[in-house]
Design a protein around this motif. Sequence first.
Motif, PDB file in Angstrom:
ATOM      1  N   ARG A   5       0.867  -1.174   0.000  1.00 10.01           N
ATOM      2  CA  ARG A   5       0.000   0.000   0.000  1.00 10.01           C
ATOM      3  C   ARG A   5       0.903   1.222   0.000  1.00 10.01           C
ATOM      4  N   ASP A   6       0.742   2.085  -1.012  1.00 12.93           N
ATOM      5  CA  ASP A   6       1.504   3.329  -1.103  1.00 12.93           C
ATOM      6  C   ASP A   6       0.564   4.507  -0.915  1.00 12.93           C
ATOM      7  N   VAL A   7       1.065   5.557  -0.306  1.00 12.43           N
ATOM      8  CA  VAL A   7       0.331   6.812  -0.204  1.00 12.43           C
ATOM      9  C   VAL A   7       1.056   7.809  -1.095  1.00 12.43           C
ATOM     10  N   ILE A   8       0.311   8.378  -2.043  1.00 13.87           N
ATOM     11  CA  ILE A   8       0.906   9.308  -3.000  1.00 13.87           C
ATOM     12  C   ILE A   8       0.098  10.606  -3.021  1.00 13.87           C
ATOM     13  N   PRO A   9       0.751  11.730  -3.327  1.00 16.83           N
ATOM     14  CA  PRO A   9       0.028  13.001  -3.405  1.00 16.83           C
ATOM     15  C   PRO A   9      -0.881  13.032  -4.636  1.00 16.83           C
ATOM     16  N   VAL A  10      -1.967  13.749  -4.518  1.00 23.26           N
ATOM     17  CA  VAL A  10      -2.893  13.894  -5.641  1.00 23.26           C
ATOM     18  C   VAL A  10      -2.347  14.937  -6.599  1.00 23.26           C
ATOM     19  N   SER A  11      -2.308  14.563  -7.867  1.00 24.12           N
ATOM     20  CA  SER A  11      -1.966  15.505  -8.928  1.00 24.12           C
ATOM     21  C   SER A  11      -2.508  14.922 -10.214  1.00 24.12           C
ATOM     22  N   GLY A  12      -2.590  15.713 -11.228  1.00 27.67           N
ATOM     23  CA  GLY A  12      -3.066  15.215 -12.506  1.00 27.67           C
ATOM     24  C   GLY A  12      -2.022  14.401 -13.238  1.00 27.67           C
ATOM     25  N   ALA A  13      -0.799  14.344 -12.690  1.00 31.28           N
ATOM     26  CA  ALA A  13       0.295  13.613 -13.338  1.00 31.28           C
ATOM     27  C   ALA A  13       0.296  12.158 -12.881  1.00 31.28           C
ATOM     28  N   TRP A  14       0.898  11.298 -13.699  1.00 31.02           N
ATOM     29  CA  TRP A  14       1.056   9.904 -13.330  1.00 31.02           C
ATOM     30  C   TRP A  14       2.080   9.791 -12.210  1.00 31.02           C
ATOM     31  N   SER A  15       1.810   8.960 -11.223  1.00 32.14           N
ATOM     32  CA  SER A  15       2.740   8.682 -10.122  1.00 32.14           C
ATOM     33  C   SER A  15       3.092   7.200 -10.137  1.00 32.14           C
ATOM     34  N   ALA A  16       4.380   6.899 -10.023  1.00 34.38           N
ATOM     35  CA  ALA A  16       4.837   5.506 -10.004  1.00 34.38           C
ATOM     36  C   ALA A  16       4.707   4.935  -8.598  1.00 34.38           C
ATOM     37  N   LEU A  17       4.286   3.680  -8.513  1.00 31.49           N
ATOM     38  CA  LEU A  17       4.234   2.981  -7.236  1.00 31.49           C
ATOM     39  C   LEU A  17       5.649   2.550  -6.853  1.00 31.49           C
ATOM     40  N   ASP A  18       5.889   2.382  -5.561  1.00 30.63           N
ATOM     41  CA  ASP A  18       7.235   2.122  -5.062  1.00 30.63           C
ATOM     42  C   ASP A  18       7.804   0.762  -5.452  1.00 30.63           C
ATOM     43  N   MET A  19       7.034  -0.298  -5.276  1.00 31.88           N
ATOM     44  CA  MET A  19       7.553  -1.647  -5.510  1.00 31.88           C
ATOM     45  C   MET A  19       7.234  -2.112  -6.917  1.00 31.88           C
ATOM     46  N   MET A  20       8.033  -3.048  -7.398  1.00 35.36           N
ATOM     47  CA  MET A  20       7.808  -3.649  -8.695  1.00 35.36           C
ATOM     48  C   MET A  20       8.368  -5.059  -8.665  1.00 35.36           C
ATOM     49  N   PRO A  21       8.011  -5.923  -9.573  1.00 35.78           N
ATOM     50  CA  PRO A  21       7.040  -5.750 -10.639  1.00 35.78           C
ATOM     51  C   PRO A  21       5.607  -5.868 -10.101  1.00 35.78           C
ATOM     52  N   VAL A  22       4.801  -4.891 -10.455  1.00 32.57           N
ATOM     53  CA  VAL A  22       3.407  -4.858 -10.030  1.00 32.57           C
ATOM     54  C   VAL A  22       2.618  -5.859 -10.868  1.00 32.57           C
ATOM     55  N   THR A  23       1.796  -6.650 -10.189  1.00 27.24           N
ATOM     56  CA  THR A  23       0.956  -7.620 -10.901  1.00 27.24           C
ATOM     57  C   THR A  23      -0.499  -7.179 -10.942  1.00 27.24           C
ATOM     58  N   THR A  24      -0.971  -6.531  -9.894  1.00 27.41           N
ATOM     59  CA  THR A  24      -2.342  -6.002  -9.870  1.00 27.41           C
ATOM     60  C   THR A  24      -2.377  -4.714  -9.058  1.00 27.41           C
ATOM     61  N   ILE A  25      -3.270  -3.829  -9.454  1.00 27.61           N
ATOM     62  CA  ILE A  25      -3.540  -2.614  -8.682  1.00 27.61           C
ATOM     63  C   ILE A  25      -4.992  -2.692  -8.253  1.00 27.61           C
ATOM     64  N   GLY A  26      -5.225  -2.530  -6.970  1.00 30.75           N
ATOM     65  CA  GLY A  26      -6.571  -2.680  -6.414  1.00 30.75           C
ATOM     66  C   GLY A  26      -7.204  -1.358  -6.053  1.00 30.75           C
ATOM     67  N   GLU A  27      -7.703  -1.292  -4.843  1.00 27.61           N
ATOM     68  CA  GLU A  27      -8.480  -0.155  -4.362  1.00 27.61           C
ATOM     69  C   GLU A  27      -7.641   1.126  -4.245  1.00 27.61           C
ATOM     70  N   VAL A  28      -8.246   2.226  -4.656  1.00 25.74           N
ATOM     71  CA  VAL A  28      -7.639   3.544  -4.506  1.00 25.74           C
ATOM     72  C   VAL A  28      -8.542   4.329  -3.564  1.00 25.74           C
ATOM     73  N   GLN A  29      -7.979   4.770  -2.429  1.00 21.74           N
ATOM     74  CA  GLN A  29      -8.748   5.509  -1.425  1.00 21.74           C
ATOM     75  C   GLN A  29      -8.264   6.945  -1.352  1.00 21.74           C
ATOM     76  N   GLY A  30      -9.207   7.867  -1.229  1.00 21.25           N
ATOM     77  CA  GLY A  30      -8.874   9.259  -0.996  1.00 21.25           C
ATOM     78  C   GLY A  30      -8.584   9.481   0.475  1.00 21.25           C
ATOM     79  N   LEU A  31      -7.565  10.285   0.759  1.00 21.07           N
ATOM     80  CA  LEU A  31      -7.187  10.594   2.138  1.00 21.07           C
ATOM     81  C   LEU A  31      -7.275  12.097   2.347  1.00 21.07           C
ATOM     82  N   PRO A  32      -8.418  12.586   2.835  1.00 17.34           N
ATOM     83  CA  PRO A  32      -8.533  14.022   3.089  1.00 17.34           C
ATOM     84  C   PRO A  32      -7.729  14.416   4.328  1.00 17.34           C
TER      85      PRO A  32
END
Length: 190
Positions: free
Chosen positions: A64-91
Motif C-alpha cells: 500500500r503506497d500513499v501518494i500526493p494527488v496531482s493530474g500527473a502519473w505517479s509511479a508505485l514504489d515496488m515492482m514488478p506490479v501484478t495487480t492494482i486494487g483499491e484507490v482511497q482518498g485521504l482528506p
Amino acid sequence: MGLRPARGGAVVLDDADRAAALGELREWLRSSGDSDAVLATLVETALGLGEAFLGMALIARDFRDVIPVSGAWSALDMMPVTTIGEVQGLPADGAAFVLTASSYAIDIDGNGIGWVRVMQPGSAGRVSVAYQAGVASDWASLPEPVRQGVVMLAAHLRQAADGVGATPPAAVTALWRPYRRMRLNHAVRA
C-alpha cells in the motif's frame, strides 16, 4: 501465497514457504541444530536484503503506497506490479473514502512499474493505493539463482554469528546481478 504484507518492515514468509526455505538452508548448513525461528529470521533477512539489492519484490505480496494527488502519473514504489486494487482518498480531515473508478486511472507498464493518476480527487489531498507486486508466487517459483543466493546469504549470516567470515560471499551478488533492476532517477510518465 508467498509473504504476508509487511510494508516498511521485514519480509515474513508464510508457513509453506518457510518450510521449503528452511529445508534448503538446513541442507546448505548440513545442520539441524538451530531452531526454526532462528533460521526463518535469517532467511527472511536475506530475502529483504535481496529485495533491496535487486530493486524489486521477490515473492508476491500486498503493498500500500500513499501518494500526493496531482493530474500527473505517479509511479508505485515496488515492482514488478501484478495487480492494482483499491484507490482511497485521504482528506486532511475526516475518514478515508474509496474513489470511484472514473476519478482515477491505473496502468502497469512493460517493466512492471505500476502507475496511478488521479483526475477527480474530491476532498483528498493524497491517495492510498493497494497493489500486489512480486517476481514469483512462492518460494519454489523464485528463479533458481535468486533462491540460491538467498540461501547462501542466510547461511553466511548464520556462520557470521559464530565468528566465521566477516563479509558476505561474492557469489551471492554474482547470482543476483543478472536480475537486478535499478532506477537511476524517479520514473516519469507523460
